[in-house]
Design an enzyme around this catalytic site. Structure first.
Site, PDB file in Angstrom:
ATOM      1  N   ASP A 425       0.855  -1.173   0.000  1.00 18.30           N
ATOM      2  CA  ASP A 425       0.000   0.000   0.000  1.00 18.30           C
ATOM      3  C   ASP A 425       0.900   1.235   0.000  1.00 18.30           C
ATOM      4  O   ASP A 425       2.094   1.149   0.260  1.00 18.30           O
ATOM      5  CB  ASP A 425      -0.884  -0.033   1.248  1.00 18.30           C
ATOM      6  CG  ASP A 425      -1.771   1.186   1.361  1.00 18.30           C
ATOM      7  OD1 ASP A 425      -2.317   1.615   0.332  1.00 18.30           O
ATOM      8  OD2 ASP A 425      -1.905   1.710   2.473  1.00 18.30           O
ATOM      9  N   PHE A 563     -11.188  18.132 -10.037  1.00 19.24           N
ATOM     10  CA  PHE A 563     -10.094  17.384 -10.661  1.00 19.24           C
ATOM     11  C   PHE A 563     -10.581  16.018 -11.133  1.00 19.24           C
ATOM     12  O   PHE A 563     -11.403  15.379 -10.482  1.00 19.24           O
ATOM     13  CB  PHE A 563      -8.960  17.195  -9.649  1.00 19.24           C
ATOM     14  CG  PHE A 563      -7.810  16.386 -10.164  1.00 19.24           C
ATOM     15  CD1 PHE A 563      -6.719  17.006 -10.760  1.00 19.24           C
ATOM     16  CD2 PHE A 563      -7.798  14.999 -10.060  1.00 19.24           C
ATOM     17  CE1 PHE A 563      -5.652  16.277 -11.235  1.00 19.24           C
ATOM     18  CE2 PHE A 563      -6.738  14.257 -10.534  1.00 19.24           C
ATOM     19  CZ  PHE A 563      -5.665  14.900 -11.124  1.00 19.24           C
ATOM     20  N   LYS A 586      -5.136  24.729 -12.013  1.00 20.48           N
ATOM     21  CA  LYS A 586      -3.887  24.089 -11.593  1.00 20.48           C
ATOM     22  C   LYS A 586      -3.946  22.624 -12.001  1.00 20.48           C
ATOM     23  O   LYS A 586      -5.011  22.003 -11.981  1.00 20.48           O
ATOM     24  CB  LYS A 586      -3.662  24.215 -10.094  1.00 20.48           C
ATOM     25  CG  LYS A 586      -4.663  23.449  -9.244  1.00 20.48           C
ATOM     26  CD  LYS A 586      -4.381  23.601  -7.758  1.00 20.48           C
ATOM     27  CE  LYS A 586      -5.419  22.829  -6.936  1.00 20.48           C
ATOM     28  NZ  LYS A 586      -5.271  23.031  -5.486  1.00 20.48           N
ATOM     29  N   ARG A 616       6.740  16.799  -5.871  1.00 20.80           N
ATOM     30  CA  ARG A 616       5.507  16.766  -6.648  1.00 20.80           C
ATOM     31  C   ARG A 616       5.222  18.162  -7.175  1.00 20.80           C
ATOM     32  O   ARG A 616       5.290  19.140  -6.432  1.00 20.80           O
ATOM     33  CB  ARG A 616       4.348  16.285  -5.780  1.00 20.80           C
ATOM     34  CG  ARG A 616       4.579  14.931  -5.174  1.00 20.80           C
ATOM     35  CD  ARG A 616       3.481  14.538  -4.221  1.00 20.80           C
ATOM     36  NE  ARG A 616       2.170  14.595  -4.860  1.00 20.80           N
ATOM     37  CZ  ARG A 616       1.071  14.107  -4.298  1.00 20.80           C
ATOM     38  NH1 ARG A 616       1.127  13.557  -3.114  1.00 20.80           N
ATOM     39  NH2 ARG A 616      -0.084  14.186  -4.924  1.00 20.80           N
ATOM     40  N   THR A 696      -2.604   1.043  -4.602  1.00 19.57           N
ATOM     41  CA  THR A 696      -3.142   2.141  -3.805  1.00 19.57           C
ATOM     42  C   THR A 696      -4.486   2.594  -4.340  1.00 19.57           C
ATOM     43  O   THR A 696      -4.790   2.419  -5.527  1.00 19.57           O
ATOM     44  CB  THR A 696      -2.150   3.326  -3.805  1.00 19.57           C
ATOM     45  OG1 THR A 696      -2.720   4.419  -3.089  1.00 19.57           O
ATOM     46  CG2 THR A 696      -1.821   3.775  -5.212  1.00 19.57           C
ATOM     47  N   ASP A 815      -6.585  -2.650   3.103  1.00 24.61           N
ATOM     48  CA  ASP A 815      -5.493  -3.542   2.701  1.00 24.61           C
ATOM     49  C   ASP A 815      -5.692  -4.967   3.197  1.00 24.61           C
ATOM     50  O   ASP A 815      -4.883  -5.846   2.884  1.00 24.61           O
ATOM     51  CB  ASP A 815      -4.153  -3.016   3.242  1.00 24.61           C
ATOM     52  CG  ASP A 815      -3.879  -1.592   2.815  1.00 24.61           C
ATOM     53  OD1 ASP A 815      -4.101  -1.290   1.633  1.00 24.61           O
ATOM     54  OD2 ASP A 815      -3.436  -0.792   3.657  1.00 24.61           O
TER      55      ASP A 815
END
Length: 1394
Positions: A425, A563, A586, A616, A696, A815
């Site tokens: 994960d 987004f 953005k 990032r 993930t 998980d």
């Protein structure tokens, strides 16, 4: 009744055959008999109950081959006239089954306790107009449950109302998707004001929704509120009650020892007053989405246990053949005339089926001891006690949290040493889930922000340019963050408010603000803008309030375009205070650079620099719209939003119109803080041969960035992205393209990035095809994965070629499924609860501990258990085969060679303790070495120490020992010779006792030979076992028991032990048995040592054979050259006119080294000056032909000699001046400084003054990390370097840069000052790194080693291998001195590599 139901709009109960679930609110409970019945909210994860434990557990244990076999033997023993007492088999079996039952019963008791903790948790339900407290298991579908601040949702629910005035609720979904970020959900406007409990009770409403399923992202609903006069004053009738998004969010989670629980209502509206939420139960119990995503626990079996079962089956088959063989021999010689004349043989009897069965069963009882019944119980105890060492390991202790490792099951200890695939994960496992704003780039300048202070070129900036202020304002506006008031601020307010933004009498100040965001990136941006003076104060009535330079400004929010992974950006549209309509966008650079007509070179370069730092990045862009433009676009947006057909496509088009023709404002750089040691751990696992997949629930960009920053995806890897492929034909075509590309480019190293939608398509339609592709890729990232998809990916990997052992690691309830699906489940004690920890097999505080867990504990566990299993079979073969030999000399009479006491106690008492101690403490390598030499892990994977070959070797040794023992003793008794002074002969009891006495000594001392970590406990256990055996033997011989059979052991051991012949036989048997074993152990260890030390031979020894290392080829300017005998080739053609860049590369090789040039014609001591360097002798001028080289590094010598063959000759050094022959002319270079090779830097550098008076730095390194210091390197250069490494070549990278006189003097002064202080090694290293930064890559050389460890071990000396097949793109023909192109693929693009 029917009419009344119809009047209320309620239909009769229907089964869910139509694919629709009907959820009825409390107002419909008057007609409860007509409402569908659904499952309760009770959960059950335990395996046994009181009434079925005995039978079910016994059934589970008898599935083991050995247990089932011995149960059959017990039945046979009690039904025949057994040659030995049945108790010798019954007691060991009962002991083994009992110990295992107690262990498994305790584990299930813990599961019961966890179930009860969940089922009997008290919850509050609205019934009859009041709050009633009930058990969690008693919640029914349709109940309205009140969940207070900090509590957890007990099932899947839909929000009805909240104590917040706007019906909002803050929720974390960590148990569902692994994200710990706060998410904001609101009740529908129709019910958000519903606060009266009586109104809730009388609310007649229903929800029609899809049947329970495991899809988190989809919930199709149709809802109605029925007419009810009691609620008509507050609600509009016949309106939709819940929207799809609101209904799907509040889902049940997982907690405790696999019992599920709800997601946390972080609902920390307590910060501003909201303290509870009322929700209706939609799915309960086993029908909740979390439980549907939860795979049922299953028994896991280790690789060793599976292999051991095959060994047991082999011995059972061998036992059947042995029984058949001796039975046939017995009845084959039944009528033998010689045997018939022997008086002690019974007279001839009639052969019957019962007699044959009796004899076969008797042989089975005698020989069944070849299968060690105590093997399982010894392994169980060894694993159980071995887990304590895991939990007591202080190096797995986390001082930050005070947590220690936990072992939830002891059945899989050794499986930690077999892992080949790790599925991890991301959130909370690899990262801290903490974003730190680091830098930003505006108008060609890079700014650094630290605690609100902005730096440019290491200088503080007080007056920021307007463009920077505007950029920071964009950061404070373009988001979906919520500003909230902390408790401390609220208590100081005299007003009882729900939110500072809601109460007209209270104005929230910047000091009162805390931020809650669904994205940690957005929270980092808003907090950074606050530190830089532009403060987002919150939202009120669709207005964003921002404090700019101390003044509060309102921006009216017009639209938020959220987004999505296709657009890779988000957009906010505002009406500014000056009346202008502004669009702020953005997004990722791949999307934003396509939305502008501005030049993008500077921004693109800066993004690349940030990426190399592992940061990032997001790019901000903006534009202004006229009122007419906005009205037109907004109308189109509304139409697209209300469209029922092709809604997503229409929205994508209108979004594109909003986000087109942007003006780029700048770039942000954020660090997603990784846990300490993640990168080092992943690299260690890679060196250990473990492939890592990241699974993930996060979005693609987030997962990709984290993968890169932690070193999972390397910079040289070529990325393959499979995103959003929901059509099976399109998905297949894309897979075909990927497969073709990989076949055409075998020199590249690939990384795969894939999302959940594509995974769903692949698993359903193209799993086999995808599996063939995926198993060849070392780094894979799977994004937007549901828990069930994670487990399906793990399940697919288990079917890869070779059936690799998989491990899964995570920290959240999402998980759990993959943790339980993998062969080994690993839990990290993170921030997402303890669900993964409780459901895992092993758990530890931090991800970095995984390195020690696998490479040390896993290695030791496997090594110990492999030796234990082999040793058990060996000692039983050595023990029981003499009984088989004895049958040849006893007329196949089914008589046992040993007494029943010896048969019973051999495995359980006499030889049990030493191997148990061995299996607890044995260490074939120290922990320090295992942590340093990661490749040692490869020596044990794929069950290499428990193969049929090793099994055969051990049993051949056992066979040899049995032959020596039986026939050696038989020779001692040869021809009836008496061993007693009184002339009396020993009987078969004494013979068997002598053999058994010697067996015990030999098998125990054999263990000492196998140990690589002899300790006092092991030696003491062997000594005590021998003493115990002797004591028991004396005790047996001291008791006289009258029996009809001649198996009387009275005084036998006294006679045997008191005879010197017995001790002489023991001594000779030890020599005959153990000396060959001793020599074999020495040979194995010596062979391993020689192989291990091949790379450590001194340079002087290696230099005796110069063909050991050669310059295979080199790459300059994107072109690969090969050199042989001074001739340079490129693409099968001789290159006569070399480019200037090649000469620059060869000169760099001839300068950056520690080589000494000497004269090869005559001894320098006979010349004037008596020196070892021809150039330093003033009276002698060395020529090119005279030059030979001496070096401490063979690589340096080979490279300098290769340059000499190509015409660039290093002639020597005088003081600080180096002389080079270049195109026949002598050129001088003055060496100013040399920075020797350092293990922490993995490179060396030299600084020269060139003939044109420029100061040049030349750096040479062997690690790909040197490419990161070169400003002109790219992925092709990195891929070529990696290709060299993986194809058996050693890359040597050269870079250079020029320094001004001022730069050199400044740096050199610092170096000199730091060098004088011996304690400032770290400062010196940083100065060296500063000198070695911003290099210009000039070329890469590839060296090839020619030596074979097997040849050295065999005594054949150094021998170059005939020919390597790698690298695949270039090799030399054995008959021609020219390059032969293998295929059309070249590992670099047609453009320049450098």
């Amino acid at each position: 009744m029917d009419g009344f139901l119809k009047c209320c709009g309620i239909k009769k109960k229907k089964k869910e055959f139509d694919g629709i679930r009907h959820v009825y609110f409390p107002g419909c409970l008057k007609h409860e008999s007509e409402i569908p019945k659904y499952c309760t909210n009770k959960i059950k994860t335990s395996k046994y109950s009181l009434w079925n434990f005995l039978f079910l557990n016994l059934f589970q244990q008898l599935r083991r081959v050995a247990n089932f076999y011995f149960a059959c033997v017990v039945i046979i023993t009690v039904t025949i006239d057994s040659p030995v007492s049945p108790i010798t088999t019954i007691l060991p079996l009962v002991f083994v089954l009992g110990v295992t039952a107690v262990k498994q019963g305790w584990e299930d008791f813990l599961r019961h306790r966890g179930d009860n903790a969940v089922n009997f948790r008290k919850v509050k339900v609205v019934k009859d107009g009041e709050i009633k407290v009930v058990n969690c298991k008693d919640i029914k579908v349709g109940d309205i449950v009140r969940v207070e601040n900090g509590e957890e949702f007990p099932c899947d629910m839909a929000i009805v109302s909240s104590s917040d005035l706007e019906g909002r609720c803050l929720v974390t979904t960590a148990n569902l998707d692994g994200e710990t970020n706060i998410k904001i959900f609101s009740a529908t406007k129709l019910t958000r004001n519903l606060q009266d409990l009586q109104q809730m009770t009388t609310l007649a409403a229903k929800i029609e929704c899809e049947l329970p399923n495991d899809n988190y992202d989809s919930l199709l609903t149709r809802k109605d509120i029925e007419e009810n006069e009691k609620v008509c004053d507050t609600l509009d009738v016949k309106q939709d009650l819940f929207c799809e998004e609101e209904l799907a969010k509040v889902l049940k989670g997982l907690k405790n020892n696999t019992p599920p629980r709800a997601d946390s209502v972080v609902n920390e509206f307590l910060k501003y007053g909201s303290s509870e939420v009322r929700s209706v139960a939609v799915y309960t119990g086993v029908e909740t989405k979390m439980l549907l995503n939860l795979k049922l626990t299953r028994n896991k079996f280790s690789t060793v246990e599976k292999k051991m079962n095959w060994f047991l089956l082999f011995f059972i088959a061998l036992l059947v053949l042995e029984i058949a063989f001796f039975t046939a021999f017995k009845y084959g010689f039944h009528y033998d005339p010689v045997l018939g004349m022997v008086w002690y043989i019974q007279p001839e009897l009639e052969i019957t089926a019962s007699l044959v069965y009796q004899d076969m069963a008797s042989f089975l009882v005698i020989y069944n001891y070849v299968i060690p019944i105590s093997l399982y119980v010894t392994i169980e105890l060894q694993k159980l006690v071995g887990t304590f060492f895991f939990e007591w390991d202080n190096q797995l202790y986390c001082s930050e949290t005070g947590e220690l490792p936990v072992c939830n099951t002891s059945d899989l200890n050794e499986e930690l040493g077999q892992v080949e695939y790790l599925f991890s994960d991301k959130t909370g496992t690899l990262t801290e889930n903490l974003m730190l704003f680091k830098e930003f780039f505006v108008e060609g300048k890079n700014y650094l922000e630290e605690e609100g202070v902005i730096y440019y070129n290491n200088e503080t900036i007080e007056d920021l340019p307007p463009t920077v202020h505007d950029f920071v304002l964009a950061m404070a506006l373009c988001h979906t963050v919520r500003a909230v008031q902390p408790c401390s601020a609220q208590k100081q307010s005299s007003l009882d408010v729900e939110s500072g933004m809601q109460n007209e009498g209270y104005e929230m100040t910047s000091n009162d603000i805390e931020y809650e965001a669904s994205s940690p990136d957005e929270k980092a941006f808003v907090e950074a803008s606050r530190r830089m003076g532009t403060i987002f104060l919150g939202e009120k009535d669709e207005d964003y309030r921002v404090s700019v330079c101390g003044q509060t400004v309102n921006f009216k929010k017009l639209n938020i375009l959220d987004f999505d992974s296709d657009r890779k950006c988000m957009t906010a549209v505002f009406l500014c205070p000056d009346g202008k309509i502004r669009v702020i966008t953005k997004g990722a650079e791949t999307a934003m650079l396509l939305k502008t007509a501005d030049p993008t070179d500077s921004i693109s370069s800066q993004v690349d620099l940030y990426a190399k730092k592992g940061l990032r990045t997001l790019i901000y862009g903006t534009k202004y719209l006229s009122s007419e433009e906005y009205k037109s676009l907004n109308n189109e947006l509304k139409v697209a939003s209300e469209s029922l057909e092709n809604r997503e496509e229409k929205l994508r088009i209108i979004y594109g119109k909003f986000e087109s023709n942007l003006t780029l404002m700048g770039v942000t750089a954020v660090e997603d803080k990784l846990q300490d040691g993640v990168g080092e751990t992943l690299e260690a696992l890679r060196e250990a041969g473990i492939k890592v997949w990241i699974l993930t629930g996060d979005k693609v960009e987030t997962a990709e960035n984290i993968s890169q920053s932690c070193g999972h995806i390397k910079s040289f890897m070529q990325k393959i992205k499979l995103i959003g492929l929901t059509d099976k034909d399109e998905c297949y075509q894309r897979l075909v393209q990927v497969r073709k590309m990989m076949l055409e480019c075998p020199g590249f190293t690939w990384a795969l990035i894939i999302d959940g939608a594509t995974v769903a398509t692949i698993l359903q339609h193209h799993q086999v095809f995808f599996r063939d592709i995926a198993e060849t890729i070392p780094s894979v990232v799977c994004c937007r994965m549901s828990p069930i998809q994670k487990s399906e990916i793990v399940k697919m990997a288990k079917s890869f070629r070779g059936k690799p052992v998989t491990a899964a690691i995570g920290d959240g309830a999402n998980d759990v499924s993959m943790i339980q699906e993998a062969h080994v489940g690993l839990g990290v004690m993170g921030k997402e609860g303890r669900q993964a920890v409780r459901c895992s097999d092993f758990a530890f505080p931090r991800f970095r501990h995984l390195k020690r867990v696998l490479l040390v504990h896993g290695h030791w566990y496997y090594w110990r258990i492999a030796i234990l299993v082999n040793y058990f079979f060996y000692k039983n073969v050595a023990f029981i085969l003499p009984c088989s030999y004895y049958q040849f000399f006893s007329a196949y009479s089914t008589e046992a060679l040993y007494t029943s006491w010896y048969l019973s106690l051999y495995n359980t008492m006499f030889t049990a303790l030493p191997i148990f101690i061995f299996a607890l403490f044995e260490q074939n390598h120290s922990s320090k070495r295992l942590m340093k030499e990661h490749s040692l892990y490869k020596n044990i994977t794929k069950n290499k120490k428990l193969t049929w070959k090793s099994f055969a070797e051990w049993n051949i040794v056992g066979l040899w020992h049995s032959v020596v023992l039986f026939f050696g003793a038989y020779a001692l008794f040869g021809d009836g010779a008496s061993l007693q002074p009184d002339g009396m002969n020993w009987g078969d009891n004494a013979f068997g006792t002598l053999v058994f006495h010697t067996v015990v000594f030999i098998v125990l001392l054999k263990l000492l030979l196998e140990s690589r970590y002899i300790n006092a406990l092991l030696a003491l256990s062997i000594f005590l076992s021998i003493l115990f055996f002797i004591g028991v033997a004396f005790g047996i011989s001291s008791i006289y028991i009258e029996e009809e059979t001649p198996k009387d052991m009275y005084w036998v051991y006294y006679v045997v032990i008191g005879n010197l012949n017995s001790w002489a036989f023991l001594f000779l048997a030890l020599i005959a048995c153990l000396i060959p074993d001793f020599l074999l152990v020495i040979w194995r260890n010596q062979k391993a040592t020689l192989k291990r030390n091949v790379k450590d031979f001194s340079s002087q020894e290696i230099a005796k054979n110069e063909s050991l290392v050669t310059l295979k080829e080199f790459c300059v300017g994107g072109i690969i050259y090969a050199e042989k005998d001074g001739i340079i080739y490129h693409e099968n053609k001789t290159v006569r006119d070399l480019p200037q860049s090649v000469y620059e590369f060869l000169v760099a090789i001839s300068l950056c080294h520690n080589v000494k040039a000497i004269d090869s014609i005559m001894d320098q001591n006979n010349r004037n000056g008596s020196t070892n360097d021809g150039f330093t002798n003033v009276g002698y001028d060395m020529t090119i032909g005279d030059t030979e080289y001496h070096a401490s590094s063979l690589d340096e010598k080979i490279l300098v000699e290769a340059c000499k063959r190509m015409g660039i000759v290093f002639l020597g050094q005088q003081e600080d001046t180096l002389r080079i022959s270049l195109k026949g002319e002598t050129v001088y270079y003055k060496k100013l400084h040399m920075m020797s090779h350092g293990s922490d830097r993995n490179c060396m550098s030299c600084i020269f003054v060139c003939p044109d008076d420029t100061i040049t730095v030349i750096t040479r390194g062997t690690e790909p990390s040197l490419l990161d210091k070169c400003v002109n390197s790219n992925s092709s250069a990195a891929s070529l370097t990696y290709s060299y490494s993986t194809n058996g070549l050693r890359p040597v990278i050269y870079g250079t840069k020029d320094l001004s006189q001022e730069e050199y003097e400044t740096i050199f002064k610092e170096v000199k000052a730091v060098s004088e202080n011996l304690e400032d090694d770290e400062k010196l290293r940083k100065l060296y790194e500063k000198l070695e930064s911003n290099l210009r890559l000039i070329g890469i050389a590839a060296l090839q080693d020619y030596f074979n460890a097997d040849d050295i071990v065999a005594g054949n000396g150094y021998k170059p291998k005939k020919r390597r097949n790698l690298p695949k793109f270039l090799k030399f023909s054995s008959s021609k001195k020219e390059a032969v192109q293998v295929n059309n693929f070249r590992p670099v693009s047609p453009e320049r590599l450098i």
